[in-house]
Enzyme design. Structure first.
Site, short mmCIF file in Angstrom:
data_model
loop_
_atom_site.label_atom_id
_atom_site.label_comp_id
_atom_site.label_asym_id
_atom_site.label_seq_id
_atom_site.Cartn_x
_atom_site.Cartn_y
_atom_site.Cartn_z
N MET A 111 0.88 -1.34 0.12
CA MET A 111 -0.16 -0.02 -0.02
C MET A 111 0.72 1.35 0.11
O MET A 111 0.56 2.22 0.65
CB MET A 111 -0.79 0.18 1.15
CG MET A 111 -1.86 -1.14 1.11
SD MET A 111 -2.69 -1.52 -0.16
CE MET A 111 -4.23 -0.30 0.14
N ARG A 112 2.09 1.19 -0.68
CA ARG A 112 2.71 2.31 -0.86
C ARG A 112 2.88 2.74 -2.45
O ARG A 112 3.15 1.70 -2.96
CB ARG A 112 4.23 2.27 -0.30
CG ARG A 112 4.21 2.15 1.20
CD ARG A 112 3.88 3.19 1.94
NE ARG A 112 4.66 4.34 1.90
CZ ARG A 112 4.10 5.62 2.16
NH1 ARG A 112 2.95 5.65 3.05
NH2 ARG A 112 4.94 6.70 2.08
N HIS A 162 -4.24 -6.08 -8.67
CA HIS A 162 -5.47 -5.11 -8.36
C HIS A 162 -6.66 -5.65 -8.63
O HIS A 162 -7.35 -6.35 -9.27
CB HIS A 162 -5.55 -4.04 -9.28
CG HIS A 162 -6.39 -2.61 -9.07
ND1 HIS A 162 -6.19 -1.96 -7.91
CD2 HIS A 162 -7.40 -2.12 -9.69
CE1 HIS A 162 -7.34 -1.23 -7.91
NE2 HIS A 162 -8.01 -1.27 -9.14
C1 GRF Z 1 -6.01 -7.54 -2.54
O1 GRF Z 1 -7.29 -7.54 -2.68
C2 GRF Z 1 -5.36 -7.17 -3.48
O2 GRF Z 1 -5.82 -7.07 -4.89
C3 GRF Z 1 -5.05 -5.66 -3.00
O3 GRF Z 1 -4.98 -5.67 -1.87
C4 GRF Z 1 -5.28 -6.67 -1.29
C5 GRF Z 1 -4.46 -7.47 -0.36
O4 GRF Z 1 -4.74 -8.72 0.28
N1 GRF Z 1 -4.21 -5.25 -3.88
P1 GRF Z 1 -3.88 -9.65 0.86
O5 GRF Z 1 -3.00 -9.16 1.98
O6 GRF Z 1 -3.12 -10.47 -0.35
O7 GRF Z 1 -4.53 -10.82 1.35
#
Ligand code: GRF
Length: 218
Positions: free
Chosen positions: A94-95, A113
């Site tokens: 998330m960066r 995504h």
């Molecule tokens: C997933 O839905 C992915 O598509 C998004 O963030 C979420 C991460 O989930 N980018 P996880 O940590 O893999 O369970």
């Protein structure tokens, strides 16, 4: 002799369910990528603890201690070089990465995504899909480019949107497919058989599949 497996890092920020699906697929010795590092920008990410408990090398590069994105990305780069990483999978990382970092890894970094790109870039994709009333939603694995949630598409999975869906139930249906297409996309990308032609990724085996029609006509 078979080609050496790509030394792959998985970058996470949270629970790591996609990480787990990649780890499971890469356990097979003939999988073209080997997971050699799990890295998180959040030292307390549950996925990091899980990877560590399974015996994987882990690293935390805590974004909070860096003055800006350039310094954070430089530290990330140093960590990746120290582990001789060839290929990166972003899995709930998330960066936002700087354009310089992204360009340095162009063609060697992929992301998942939770929407059918190019729709619903950014956050809260399931809420927004429900609000728009779409009948088909899904997920995408793509090569990373400087623009967020853009870049050549390797694989997508589509799911139906049901009348009684909530963001949670729809998200769970999409997530189950994320766990299918991410290992598939990594396998294709690491096999060296794909080539990028503009926004299109070509070279995956041709498939004839039925259409997903919602509601079903029968
Ligand atoms: C997933 O839905 C992915 O598509 C998004 O963030 C979420 C991460 O989930 N980018 P996880 O940590 O893999 O369970």
């Amino acid at each position: 002799m078979s080609a050496p497996r790509l030394r792959t890092a998985i970058l996470i920020s949270g629970r790591g369910s996609n990480m787990a699906s990649l780890i499971a697929a890469a356990k097979s010795p003939d999988f073209p990528a080997e997971i050699v590092l799990v890295l998180s920008n959040r030292p307390d990410a549950p996925g990091l603890a899980s990877a560590k408990a399974q015996g994987f090398a882990t690293a935390a590069v805590d974004h909070k201690i860096y003055a800006g994105r350039e310094a954070f990305d430089a530290s990330l780069q140093a960590m990746l070089e120290a582990h001789r990483i060839d290929f990166i999978c972003l899995a709930g990382f998330m960066r936002l990465l700087t354009a310089g970092f992204t360009q340095a890894w162009q063609g060697r970094m992929i992301n998942i995504h939770p929407a059918l790109m190019p729709s619903y870039k950014g956050l809260h994709t399931h809420e927004r899909a429900l609000a728009d009333g779409v009948k088909i939603h899904g997920c995408t694995v793509h090569y990373v480019v400087p623009d967020m949630d853009a870049g050549p598409i390797i694989a997508q999975a589509a799911v139906p949107v049901l009348d009684d869906d909530t963001p949670e139930t729809l998200g769970a249906r999409v997530l189950a497919q994320e766990h299918v297409i991410y290992p598939l996309a990594l396998k294709l990308a690491a096999s060296g058989l794909l080539h990028i032609n503009g926004q299109r990724v070509l070279g995956a085996a041709p498939q004839a599949l039925p259409a997903l029609i919602v509601p079903h006509p029968h």
